[in-house]
Write an enzyme that holds these catalytic residues in place. Sequence first.
Site, PDB file in Angstrom:
ATOM      1  N   HIS A 189      11.459  16.750   1.348  1.00  0.00           N
ATOM      2  CA  HIS A 189      12.889  16.584   1.082  1.00  0.00           C
ATOM      3  C   HIS A 189      13.093  16.738  -0.422  1.00  0.00           C
ATOM      4  O   HIS A 189      12.751  15.838  -1.193  1.00  0.00           O
ATOM      5  CB  HIS A 189      13.315  15.196   1.592  1.00  0.00           C
ATOM      6  CG  HIS A 189      14.719  14.819   1.247  1.00  0.00           C
ATOM      7  ND1 HIS A 189      15.180  13.525   1.325  1.00  0.00           N
ATOM      8  CD2 HIS A 189      15.786  15.566   0.845  1.00  0.00           C
ATOM      9  CE1 HIS A 189      16.459  13.485   0.981  1.00  0.00           C
ATOM     10  NE2 HIS A 189      16.841  14.713   0.672  1.00  0.00           N
ATOM     11  N   ASP A 243       9.575  12.636  -0.299  1.00  0.00           N
ATOM     12  CA  ASP A 243      10.774  12.682  -1.140  1.00  0.00           C
ATOM     13  C   ASP A 243      10.444  13.126  -2.556  1.00  0.00           C
ATOM     14  O   ASP A 243       9.803  12.387  -3.302  1.00  0.00           O
ATOM     15  CB  ASP A 243      11.408  11.284  -1.196  1.00  0.00           C
ATOM     16  CG  ASP A 243      12.024  10.913   0.124  1.00  0.00           C
ATOM     17  OD1 ASP A 243      12.934  11.631   0.569  1.00  0.00           O
ATOM     18  OD2 ASP A 243      11.582   9.915   0.723  1.00  0.00           O
ATOM     19  N   MET A 297      22.281  12.308   4.745  1.00  0.00           N
ATOM     20  CA  MET A 297      21.949  11.127   3.959  1.00  0.00           C
ATOM     21  C   MET A 297      22.850   9.973   4.395  1.00  0.00           C
ATOM     22  O   MET A 297      24.070  10.123   4.495  1.00  0.00           O
ATOM     23  CB  MET A 297      22.167  11.386   2.452  1.00  0.00           C
ATOM     24  CG  MET A 297      21.294  12.494   1.871  1.00  0.00           C
ATOM     25  SD  MET A 297      19.537  12.330   2.225  1.00  0.00           S
ATOM     26  CE  MET A 297      19.120  10.866   1.261  1.00  0.00           C
ATOM     27  N   MET A 332      15.033  16.659  -3.612  1.00  0.00           N
ATOM     28  CA  MET A 332      16.232  16.184  -4.305  1.00  0.00           C
ATOM     29  C   MET A 332      16.110  16.644  -5.745  1.00  0.00           C
ATOM     30  O   MET A 332      15.889  15.865  -6.676  1.00  0.00           O
ATOM     31  CB  MET A 332      16.314  14.649  -4.193  1.00  0.00           C
ATOM     32  CG  MET A 332      16.692  14.202  -2.792  1.00  0.00           C
ATOM     33  SD  MET A 332      16.305  12.473  -2.487  1.00  0.00           S
ATOM     34  CE  MET A 332      14.612  12.634  -1.951  1.00  0.00           C
ATOM     35  N   SER A 360       8.805   7.668   5.576  1.00  0.00           N
ATOM     36  CA  SER A 360       8.932   8.239   4.234  1.00  0.00           C
ATOM     37  C   SER A 360       8.056   7.430   3.294  1.00  0.00           C
ATOM     38  O   SER A 360       8.191   6.202   3.205  1.00  0.00           O
ATOM     39  CB  SER A 360      10.388   8.151   3.773  1.00  0.00           C
ATOM     40  OG  SER A 360      10.445   8.156   2.365  1.00  0.00           O
ATOM     41  N   HIS A 381       7.576  12.164   5.895  1.00  0.00           N
ATOM     42  CA  HIS A 381       8.695  12.607   5.063  1.00  0.00           C
ATOM     43  C   HIS A 381       8.327  12.397   3.594  1.00  0.00           C
ATOM     44  O   HIS A 381       7.926  11.306   3.196  1.00  0.00           O
ATOM     45  CB  HIS A 381       9.928  11.790   5.460  1.00  0.00           C
ATOM     46  CG  HIS A 381      11.181  12.144   4.753  1.00  0.00           C
ATOM     47  ND1 HIS A 381      12.065  13.094   5.219  1.00  0.00           N
ATOM     48  CD2 HIS A 381      11.733  11.667   3.620  1.00  0.00           C
ATOM     49  CE1 HIS A 381      13.097  13.178   4.407  1.00  0.00           C
ATOM     50  NE2 HIS A 381      12.921  12.317   3.413  1.00  0.00           N
ATOM     51  N   SER A 431      11.633   2.031   3.551  1.00  0.00           N
ATOM     52  CA  SER A 431      11.314   0.610   3.383  1.00  0.00           C
ATOM     53  C   SER A 431      11.126  -0.123   4.704  1.00  0.00           C
ATOM     54  O   SER A 431      10.349  -1.074   4.762  1.00  0.00           O
ATOM     55  CB  SER A 431      12.347  -0.086   2.501  1.00  0.00           C
ATOM     56  OG  SER A 431      13.622   0.411   2.693  1.00  0.00           O
ATOM     57  N   ASP A 448      18.531   9.915   6.904  1.00  0.00           N
ATOM     58  CA  ASP A 448      17.662   9.387   5.853  1.00  0.00           C
ATOM     59  C   ASP A 448      18.458   8.411   4.990  1.00  0.00           C
ATOM     60  O   ASP A 448      19.562   8.755   4.561  1.00  0.00           O
ATOM     61  CB  ASP A 448      17.200  10.590   5.002  1.00  0.00           C
ATOM     62  CG  ASP A 448      16.151  10.243   3.983  1.00  0.00           C
ATOM     63  OD1 ASP A 448      15.675   9.103   3.966  1.00  0.00           O
ATOM     64  OD2 ASP A 448      15.803  11.149   3.201  1.00  0.00           O
ATOM     65  N   MET A 463      11.882  13.982  -6.199  1.00  0.00           N
ATOM     66  CA  MET A 463      13.063  13.733  -7.051  1.00  0.00           C
ATOM     67  C   MET A 463      12.761  14.145  -8.480  1.00  0.00           C
ATOM     68  O   MET A 463      11.656  13.899  -8.969  1.00  0.00           O
ATOM     69  CB  MET A 463      13.404  12.240  -7.041  1.00  0.00           C
ATOM     70  CG  MET A 463      13.642  11.682  -5.662  1.00  0.00           C
ATOM     71  SD  MET A 463      14.056   9.938  -5.800  1.00  0.00           S
ATOM     72  CE  MET A 463      14.081   9.486  -4.076  1.00  0.00           C
TER      73      MET A 463
HETATM   74  C1  DX5 Z   1      15.994   8.384  -0.716  1.00  0.00           C
HETATM   75  C2  DX5 Z   1      15.037   9.109   0.161  1.00  0.00           C
HETATM   76  C3  DX5 Z   1      14.601   8.419   1.400  1.00  0.00           C
HETATM   77  C4  DX5 Z   1      14.041   7.040   1.227  1.00  0.00           C
HETATM   78  C5  DX5 Z   1      14.720   6.225   2.271  1.00  0.00           C
HETATM   79  O1  DX5 Z   1      16.912   9.224  -1.319  1.00  0.00           O
HETATM   80  O2  DX5 Z   1      15.497  10.382   0.533  1.00  0.00           O
HETATM   81  O3  DX5 Z   1      13.731   9.218   2.193  1.00  0.00           O
HETATM   82  O4  DX5 Z   1      12.649   6.922   1.392  1.00  0.00           O
HETATM   83  O5  DX5 Z   1      14.437   4.924   2.079  1.00  0.00           O
HETATM   84  P1  DX5 Z   1      14.961   3.752   3.003  1.00  0.00           P
HETATM   85  O6  DX5 Z   1      14.478   4.054   4.391  1.00  0.00           O
HETATM   86  O7  DX5 Z   1      14.357   2.569   2.395  1.00  0.00           O
HETATM   87  O8  DX5 Z   1      16.455   3.768   2.932  1.00  0.00           O
HETATM   88 ZN    ZN Z   2      14.264  11.551   2.012  1.00  0.00          ZN
END
Ligand code: DX5
Ligand code: ZN
Length: 223
Positions: A70, A39, A141, A72, A13, A37, A202, A179, A41
């Site tokens: 993804h 994200d 999640m 959000m 991600s 992936h 991360s 995730d 937001m």
């Molecule tokens: C957070 C995202 C994730 C994020 C995960 O809501 O949907 O995809 O990148 O990050 P880590 O792997 O650091 O938990």
């Molecule tokens: Zn995600």
Amino acid sequence: MAFAPSRSFIAPSILSSDICDLAKHLPVLEREAEWLHLDVMDGCFVPNISFGFPIIKSIRPKTRMFFDAHLMIVNPEWYFERFAEAGSGAITFHLEAVEKPLEALKQIHSLGKRAGISLNDETPVESVLPFLQEADLVLVMGAPAGFGGQSLQPKNIEKIRTLRKKIDSKKLSTLVSVDCGVNGETGKAVIEAGVDILVMGSAVFKSEKPVEELRKLQQGLGL
Ligand code: DX5
Ligand code: ZN
């Protein structure tokens, strides 16, 4: 790649990456990972803002990787078409963000894209079961959506176990993805619970050398 993988795999991600470095990393990263992936937001569905169509469009020509968006965001149905146009292969929305999940899944399919449905940390796994047949993937999640670097909660590993059993007992091909908080340690537990896709932010991109780190994670998890 075929949409039905024969084994679990890691989807990096880019949320925790330095976006400007991606052009450098992606050509090497794509030798190790087939999915990326993304994200999205909106500062409304989750208390954080990341990126949207322009970033996805600009990354699209840099790699052959399959893009898993993804979302959000609130009212995700308003934007499915634009995420499809931006180059997403799969579009995943949150169950909590739509009134008619089945219609949303069908809308994504009508755009010729794979359709995913995500369960936030507090959402019981039972609420997604009626939609398993129509969904190409269910994204569990591991912690509340919105931020990288959180810890995966054990209750969410149990959701994966339940989904795996239901999917197998109904002989469906729905993929299970996880995730938030997935790393070299928690990765073992989610694989044991039956997950197909391990989204890692991360764990991969906080490293100085993300591609080497990804390789190490794959080796450590036997992937
Ligand atoms: C957070 C995202 C994730 C994020 C995960 O809501 O949907 O995809 O990148 O990050 P880590 O792997 O650091 O938990
Ligand atoms: Zn995600």
